[in-house]
Design a protein around this motif. Sequence first.
Motif, short mmCIF file in Angstrom:
data_model
loop_
_atom_site.label_atom_id
_atom_site.label_comp_id
_atom_site.label_asym_id
_atom_site.label_seq_id
_atom_site.Cartn_x
_atom_site.Cartn_y
_atom_site.Cartn_z
N ALA A 45 0.82 -1.22 0.00
CA ALA A 45 0.00 0.00 0.00
C ALA A 45 0.85 1.26 0.00
CB ALA A 45 -0.97 0.00 1.18
N GLY A 46 2.07 1.16 -0.53
CA GLY A 46 2.91 2.34 -0.67
C GLY A 46 3.57 2.82 0.61
N GLY A 99 7.81 0.50 4.08
CA GLY A 99 8.40 -0.81 4.36
C GLY A 99 8.94 -0.89 5.77
N ILE A 100 10.19 -1.39 5.89
CA ILE A 100 10.73 -1.60 7.23
C ILE A 100 10.98 -0.29 7.97
CG2 ILE A 100 11.69 -3.87 6.79
CD1 ILE A 100 14.45 -2.53 6.56
N ALA A 101 11.18 0.80 7.24
CA ALA A 101 11.35 2.09 7.92
C ALA A 101 10.06 2.45 8.67
CB ALA A 101 11.71 3.18 6.92
N TYR A 102 8.94 2.25 8.00
CA TYR A 102 7.65 2.52 8.63
C TYR A 102 7.40 1.56 9.79
CZ TYR A 102 2.63 2.25 9.39
OH TYR A 102 1.40 2.18 9.99
N LEU A 103 7.65 0.28 9.55
CA LEU A 103 7.41 -0.72 10.59
C LEU A 103 8.30 -0.48 11.81
CD1 LEU A 103 6.99 -3.96 8.46
CD2 LEU A 103 5.21 -2.62 9.60
N GLY A 104 9.52 -0.02 11.58
CA GLY A 104 10.42 0.29 12.69
C GLY A 104 9.85 1.39 13.58
N LYS A 105 9.21 2.38 12.95
CA LYS A 105 8.60 3.45 13.74
C LYS A 105 7.44 2.94 14.59
CE LYS A 105 9.74 7.07 10.45
NZ LYS A 105 9.22 7.99 9.43
#
Length: 157
Positions: free
Chosen positions: A89-90, A93-99
């Motif tokens: 969904a744009g 990735g892992i940067a978002y999940l890390g947050k």
Amino acid sequence: QLKTTANKFLTILDEKIHNRMVQDNHRRLSHKAMLCALMISLYHEQASCLQQPYQILSLLVDLDSLIANWRYAHLLLVQRQIGSKMGTAGTGGIAYLGKTCDYRYQVFIDLFNVASFLIPMEYLPKLSEKMKRPPLLRLKSYPSSGQENYFQRQMSR
């Protein structure tokens, strides 16, 4: 350090300071809910009526821990599967999940932080016998005759 501790306690005791922290997204629970959680945590061993609420608070903290663990496990899985590519969904990735593994994403973070305000039992005021007893349930009595009409009137309101 004493001044730091005193200021920390003010954040839970002073309603204006607490509400400011809620507005600034440093707290989520209302002032009253936070004080109730603290009271339950402090006195659950002395008052049997507080043991069940204490168990509920503990289960909420456990649930939050499980969600945080799942998020971290999901992060590792995504990192292993797609690396640093863009996520579904744009998303980042892992940067978002890390947050999302940050404490700010914990739903019941305030309940974790209640432990910061616990003090040794010998310094707590004693609970009165009235406070140790469970509250009485007051059931509304209904008229014995014409109950159906009574309920119909209540439903039509």
